[in-house]
Enzyme design. Structure first.
Site, short mmCIF file in Angstrom:
data_model
loop_
_atom_site.label_atom_id
_atom_site.label_comp_id
_atom_site.label_asym_id
_atom_site.label_seq_id
_atom_site.Cartn_x
_atom_site.Cartn_y
_atom_site.Cartn_z
N PHE A 136 -4.27 2.39 16.16
CA PHE A 136 -3.68 2.42 14.82
C PHE A 136 -4.80 2.52 13.80
O PHE A 136 -5.74 1.73 13.83
CB PHE A 136 -2.85 1.15 14.56
CG PHE A 136 -2.14 1.18 13.23
CD1 PHE A 136 -0.90 1.80 13.11
CD2 PHE A 136 -2.71 0.61 12.11
CE1 PHE A 136 -0.24 1.85 11.89
CE2 PHE A 136 -2.06 0.65 10.88
CZ PHE A 136 -0.83 1.26 10.76
N ASP A 221 -13.17 1.66 13.93
CA ASP A 221 -12.19 1.14 12.98
C ASP A 221 -12.19 -0.38 13.11
O ASP A 221 -11.61 -0.94 14.03
CB ASP A 221 -10.81 1.72 13.29
CG ASP A 221 -9.71 1.17 12.38
OD1 ASP A 221 -9.93 0.13 11.73
OD2 ASP A 221 -8.63 1.76 12.34
N LYS A 250 -8.84 -5.13 5.06
CA LYS A 250 -8.13 -6.36 5.34
C LYS A 250 -8.89 -7.60 4.86
O LYS A 250 -8.86 -7.94 3.69
CB LYS A 250 -7.76 -6.45 6.83
CG LYS A 250 -6.59 -5.54 7.22
CD LYS A 250 -6.11 -5.83 8.62
CE LYS A 250 -4.94 -4.95 9.03
NZ LYS A 250 -3.68 -5.28 8.36
#
Length: 402
Positions: A136, A221, A250
Site C-alpha cells: 500500500f 515506503d 504519518k
C-alpha cells in the site's frame, strides 16, 4: 449546531463508514466521546499519533508557531522547514528533503523522481516500476496503482502503465520481473495495510542487490514504519539495507499533516526547478510541529522503550490467546503489531474491531484477517494493561457468541 453521526450521512461523501461514537477530546492514550465515555487508543490515528493526543511538546510548538507564521508559498523558504530538513538529513542516509502534505504525496514525489532520474541518466526505455502484492502506497491514482491491492485501484479507468507486482518475501518473483528497463523497486520495509508482514533479512538484502545489478533505485515506503514505530528511527536502520529514496509521513507530524521524501544529492538533482511542487508542502506550521515531534521521538528513552512495550503487548496477546485460541500468530515489529486470526475466524477482523470499540478500546484492522495495533510510542504501561483487558473482553464477546 447538534453534531451527530447521522449528520455525517447527510453532508459527507460516503467513502468512509465511521463509528457511531464521535471523539471530541484526547490526552495521552485516552480519548473521550461526546457522552464523555473514555476510550484507550491502540489505533493512533492509523500509526499517526506517535506521542498520543495533545502531547505538551507538540501543543507548545503549535501555539508558538501559530503566533508567528502559518503559511508561505514555496516562492519563499522558512525556518521551521529548514530546521526539520537539517535534522532529517543529519539523522538518516539522506542528503536532500522534499516536503509534502501526506504519505501519498511523498510517494508520488518519490515515483516521479525515480522516473525522471531514469529518463535523464538512462533513457525513455527505463520506466518500469516494480512493487509488491498486498503493498500500500497511497490513494493518488499513481500510488494506488503501484500499491499491490487491485481492489483499491480498479474502477477508475485506464491505469498508469509500466507497473508490475512481485510477491513480497519471494526473491525469485522479483528476479522474474526486474531488468535493465526497471527504474525503481518500491517496497514497505514492513507491510502495513497488507497484513503486518515483516521482510526476511535475505529478502531485503536480495532486493537491494538486484536493484544495484540493474541500476534501479530502491524506494522504501516508511510512511507507516518510520519515526520510531519499529524501535529504530526508520525501519531500514534495523535491516542493514539503505534505500535510495525514502518516504515518511504519518508519525512525522505527530498528528499534524505532513509528509517528506528523502534522497541523496545526486538523485535529487533530477527534480529541477519547476518539475514538481506543492502548495502546502513545507508549511511552517506543519514543520514546526513535526520538528517538535521528531525531537521528542528521536531520543534513546523513547526509541529504547518501544521494544519493551512491544513485549508487553506480545505477552498480553499471548495470554488472551491461551484462553480463547483466536490468533494463529502475532506479527510485526515494535509498536506496529498484527494479531492474525485463526482459520475459524478468517474474514472477521472488523468484528473484533467493532467489539473492541464497544469495550471502549480503539484498534485497527490490516485486511480481513488481521487485527492491528499501532499505539503511541509513549503509551503508559498501565494503559497497555487496561487496553488489553478491554480487548480480552471484546474477544470473549465474539467467542461466547458462537
Amino acid at each position: 449546531m447538534n453534531v451527530t453521526r447521522e449528520l455525517f450521512d447527510e453532508v459527507m461523501v460516503p467513502n468512509y463508514n465511521p463509528a457511531a461514537m464521535i471523539p471530541v477530546r484526547g490526552l495521552g492514550s485516552r480519548v473521550w466521546d461526546q457522552d464523555n465515555n473514555e476510550y484507550i487508543d491502540f489505533a493512533g490515528g492509523i500509526a499517526v499519533n506517535v506521542l498520543g493526543h495533545c502531547h505538551p511538546n507538540l501543543v507548545a510548538a503549535l501555539k508558538e508557531q501559530g503566533d508567528k507564521l502559518w503559511h508561505l508559498s514555496n516562492v519563499f523558504t522558512n525556518e521551521p522547514a529548514l530546521r526539520l530538513a537539517k535534522k532529517l538529513v543529519d539523522a538518516t542516509f539522506a542528503e536532500r528533503v522534499y516536503f509534502a502534505n501526506s504519505g501519498g504525496e511523498a510517494n508520488e514525489a518519490a515515483l516521479k523522481l525515480a522516473r525522471r532520474w531514469a529518463l535523464e541518466h538512462h533513457g525513455e526505455h527505463k520506466n518500469q516500476i516494480i512493487a509488491f502484492k498486498q503493498g500500500f502506497h497511497g490513494r493518488t491514482f499513481f500510488t494506488v496503482t503501484v500499491g499491490g491491492q487491485p481492489a483499491y485501484s480498479d474502477g477508475f479507468g485506464p491505469k498508469p502503465g509500466a507497473i508490475d507486482h512481485a510477491v513480497y518475501n519471494d526473491l525469485d518473483s522479483l528476479k522474474a520481473l526486474i531488468s535493465d528497463n526497471t527504474c525503481a523497486v518500491m517496497m514497505e520495509p514492513l507491510q502495513g495495510e497488507g497484513g503486518i508482514i515483516s521482510p526476511t533479512a535475505d529478502f531485503v538484502k536480495g532486493v537491494r542487490e538486484l536493484c544495484d545489478q540493474h541500476n534501479a533505485l530502491l524506494i522504501f515506503d516508511e510512511v507507516q514504519s518510520g519515526v520510531g514505530r519499529t524501535g529504530d528511527l526508520y525501519a531500514y536502520m534495523g535491516l542493514g539495507v539503505t534505500p535510495d529514496i525514502l518516504s515518511t509521513a504519518k508519525a512525522l507530524g505527530g498528528g499534524f499533516p505532513i509528509g517528506a521524501m528523502l534522497t541523496t544529492k545526486d538523485i535529487a538533482a533530477s527534480l529541477k526547478v519547476g518539475t514538481h511542487g506543492s502548495t502546502y508542502g513545507g508549511n511552517p506550521l506543519a514543520c514546526a510541529v513535526a520538528e517538535a515531534a521528531f525531537d521528542t521521538v528521536n531520543t534513546p528513552e523513547v526509541l529504547g522503550g518501544v521494544s519493551r512495550k512491544e513485549q508487553l503487548f506480545r505477552q498480553g496477546l499471548e495470554a488472551i490467546n491461551q484462553k480463547y485460541q483466536v490468533f494463529s500468530e502475532v506479527r510485526g515489529k515494535g509498536l506496529l503489531l498484527g494479531a492474525v486470526l485463526t482459520e475459524k475466524y478468517q474474514g472477521r477482523s472488523r468484528d473484533f474491531l467493532v467489539a473492541a470499540t464497544q469495550q471502549k478500546l480503539m484498534c485497527l484492522v490490516a485486511g480481513p484477517n488481521v487485527v492491528r495495533f499501532a499505539p503511541s510510542l509513549v503509551v503508559p504501561d498501565e494503559d497497555i494493561q487496561q487496553g488489553l483487558a478491554r480487548f480480552e473482553r471484546a474477544v470473549a464477546s465474539i467467542v461466547n457468541a458462537e
